[in-house]
Design an enzyme around this catalytic site. Structure first.
Site, PDB file in Angstrom:
ATOM      1  N   LYS A  16      -4.807   2.940   0.630  1.00 46.43           N
ATOM      2  CA  LYS A  16      -3.673   3.210   1.687  1.00 46.43           C
ATOM      3  C   LYS A  16      -2.777   4.302   1.580  1.00 46.43           C
ATOM      4  CE  LYS A  16      -0.280   0.674  -1.170  1.00 46.43           C
ATOM      5  NZ  LYS A  16      -0.103  -0.632  -2.097  1.00 46.43           N
ATOM      6  N   ARG A  63       8.866  -9.201  -5.520  1.00 48.37           N
ATOM      7  CA  ARG A  63       8.354  -9.054  -4.233  1.00 48.37           C
ATOM      8  C   ARG A  63       7.393 -10.299  -4.068  1.00 48.37           C
ATOM      9  NH1 ARG A  63       4.764  -3.682  -2.511  1.00 48.37           N
ATOM     10  NH2 ARG A  63       2.935  -5.119  -3.217  1.00 48.37           N
TER      11      ARG A  63
HETATM   12  C1  LIG Z   1      -0.456  -0.277  -3.290  1.00 41.43           C
HETATM   13  C2  LIG Z   1      -0.860  -1.587  -3.825  1.00 41.43           C
HETATM   14  C3  LIG Z   1      -1.652  -1.190  -5.250  1.00 41.43           C
HETATM   15  C4  LIG Z   1      -1.979   0.134  -5.669  1.00 41.43           C
HETATM   16  O1  LIG Z   1      -0.731   0.809  -6.244  1.00 41.43           O
HETATM   17  P1  LIG Z   1      -0.939   2.109  -7.112  1.00 41.43           P
HETATM   18  O2  LIG Z   1       0.428   2.130  -7.709  1.00 41.43           O
HETATM   19  O3  LIG Z   1      -0.955   3.185  -5.910  1.00 41.43           O
HETATM   20  O4  LIG Z   1      -2.121   1.952  -8.069  1.00 41.43           O
HETATM   21  C5  LIG Z   1      -2.075  -2.614  -5.885  1.00 41.43           C
HETATM   22  N1  LIG Z   1      -1.678  -3.637  -5.588  1.00 41.43           N
HETATM   23  C6  LIG Z   1      -1.038  -3.963  -4.364  1.00 41.43           C
HETATM   24  C7  LIG Z   1      -0.715  -5.251  -4.084  1.00 41.43           C
HETATM   25  C8  LIG Z   1      -0.466  -2.838  -3.551  1.00 41.43           C
HETATM   26  O5  LIG Z   1       0.194  -3.017  -2.531  1.00 41.43           O
END
Ligand SMILES: *Cc1c(COP(=O)(O)O)cnc(C)c1O
Length: 359
Positions: A38, A133
Site C-alpha cells: 500500500k 485500532r
Molecule cells: C499497513 C499495514 C501493515 C504494514 O505495516 P508496515 O509498518 O508498513 O510494515 C500491516 N498490517 C496492517 C493491518 C496494515 O494496515
C-alpha cells in the site's frame, strides 16, 4: 511540454534485496512474510520485487489495489489488510484470498457475498492488544467463533493483530503471547487447528531479531521495512536493510537571496499554522515546484548537504540553500529521502509520477 517532476523513483532491485533479508531473518524462526504494497499504491513492479525477494503473498489495504494486481496477472495469494466495508463485500469475495476481520457481522456479510460469488475467503480474526485500532477484545472470542461456525463460505485461518499504527503501542512478548493464547481459545471453539498467528508489521521485526518472538507467531505483514529500511514505531533504522530505494525529486523554479525574517506583520500560513522564524540575515533561498498536493513535506529530507526545508504551501516548497555548494538555477532538480507518510502521499497524488529504476 509537461515537466516530468515531481517524480518518485523506486529502485526495485533494492526492494527485492530488502525483502530477501527480511524473509531470510523470519524463515529461520518459522515466520512467513507477506509483502505490504500500500505504501506505493500496489505498483506492479513493486509487488513483483517483493515476491522476487521471497514474500509468500501480497497484502494491501485497498480492494481496488488487489483487483488491479489480479488484472496485471498476479496469481499469488493476496490479503486485504483493512477490515472490509459492508459496501465492498462483493468485491472482497471476488478478489481476495484472505481478509482481516474484527466484527462478527462482517463474517456473515462476507459469507453471503462469497455464496453469491461462488468463492471462498480466508479470515484472520483481528485481536486488539492495546493499540486501540481494529480488533476484538480478548473476551469477544466466543461471539466471533459463533459467527465463524455459522459461515460456510469463509474459513478461519487464524488470528492477527495490529500494533503501533494508531496509538504507537510497541509489540512485546506480553502482548504477542496473549495473541497466541487467544488463537488457542479460538481454535478450541472452532474445533480445528489454526494455520496463522499474524504477529504484526515492521515493528514486530525487532522481536524476531533478538529471538524473543513468542512461539506460535508464524506470519508478519511487512511494508515499511522492505520499502524504506526503517521502523517508525520503533523509532529506528533497520541496520541490515538498505534505505535509499525511494527518492522524490522536484524541479527548481526560483533561486534568490532573501532575508530570513518576513517583512510585515505575520498571521497564520495557508494551512492555519503560525510559522516561527529565526533571523539568519540574507540567505540563498530556493523554491521547488512541489507542495502539499504532492507530498507530506514534514517527511522529506534533502539528500544533498547544505539544503534545509523552510516550509511548504500547496504547490511550493522553499529551502534554505545558503550552505549548498555549487550553483542552483531554475531547471535544476533537488532530491529528497521520504518517510512512510511522504511516500504514501506521493504515491497517491495524481501529480507525482512514479519511475521504476532497476539497477
Ligand atoms: C499497513 C499495514 C501493515 C504494514 O505495516 P508496515 O509498518 O508498513 O510494515 C500491516 N498490517 C496492517 C493491518 C496494515 O494496515
Amino acid at each position: 511540454m509537461t515537466s516530468r517532476y515531481p517524480e518518485m523513483s523506486v529502485d526495485t532491485a533494492m526492494i527485492t534485496r530488502n525483502a530477501e533479508k527480511v524473509v531470510g531473518l523470519c524463515s529461520g524462526k518459522g515466520i512467513s512474510v507477506w509483502g505490504v504494497t500500500k505504501g506505493l499504491s500496489a505498483h506492479p513492479a513493486v509487488a513483483s520485487a517483493m515476491l522476487d525477494g521471497g514474500c509468500v503473498g501480497l497484502a494491501d489495504s485497498r480492494v481496488d489495489n488487489i483487483r488491479k494486481l489480479r488484472l496485471f496477472g498476479f496469481r499469488r495469494p493476496m490479503m486485504l489488510l483493512r477490515i472490509p466495508m459492508p459496501g465492498e463485500m462483493t468485491n472482497v469475495a471476488e478478489n481476495v484470498d484472505c481478509c482481516l476481520v474484527s466484527m462478527p457481522a462482517s463474517v456473515l456479510m462476507l459469507d453471503q457475498a462469497c455464496d453469491e460469488a461462488g468463492s471462498e475467503v480466508g479470515i484472520i480474526v483481528m485481536v486488539d492488544l492495546g493499540d486501540l485500532r481494529e480488533g476484538i477484545w480478548p473476551d469477544g472470542v466466543e461471539e466471533m467463533a459463533d459467527a465463524l461456525l455459522q459461515s460456510r463460505r469463509t474459513r478461519c485461518l487464524g488470528v492477527g493483530s495490529n500494533l503501533g499504527c494508531l496509538s504507537g503501542v510497541l509489540p512485546s512478548v506480553t502482548n504477542l503471547s496473549l495473541l497466541v493464547r487467544i488463537g488457542g481459545e479460538l481454535s478450541n471453539l472452532l474445533g480445528h487447528p489454526l494455520e496463522v498467528v499474524s504477529g504484526g508489521a515492521t515493528s514486530s521485526l525487532s522481536l524476531v531479531e533478538d529471538g524473543t518472538m513468542p512461539e506460535g507467531v508464524n506470519q508478519l505483514r511487512v511494508g515499511e521495512g522492505i520499502l524504506l529500511g526503517t521502523d517508525v514505531t520503533g523509532n529506528r533504522v533497520i541496520p541490515y536493510l538498505e534505505r535509499d530505494a525511494i527518492r522524490i525529486t522536484a524541479e527548481v523554479v526560483e533561486v534568490r537571496r532573501k532575508p530570513s525574517m518576513p517583512i510585515g506583520k505575520t498571521g497564520a500560513d495557508a494551512f492555519g499554522n503560525i510559522p516561527v522564524f529565526q533571523d539568519r540575515g540574507m540567505r540563498r533561498r530556493v523554491i521547488v515546484a512541489m507542495g502539499r498536493q504532492d507530498v507530506r513535506p514534514e517527511g522529506l529530507t534533502p539528500v544533498a548537504p547544505g539544503l534545509e526545508i523552510i516550509g511548504a504551501s500547496s504547490d511550493h516548497l522553499t529551502l534554505d540553500a545558503e550552505d549548498f555548494e555549487g550553483p542552483l538555477n531554475p531547471g535544476d532538480t533537488i532530491s529528497f529521502a521520504a518517510d512512510y507518510g511522504a511516500m504514501l502521499a506521493a504515491a497517491t497524488s495524481p501529480y507525482v509520477r512514479t519511475k521504476i529504476i532497476k539497477k
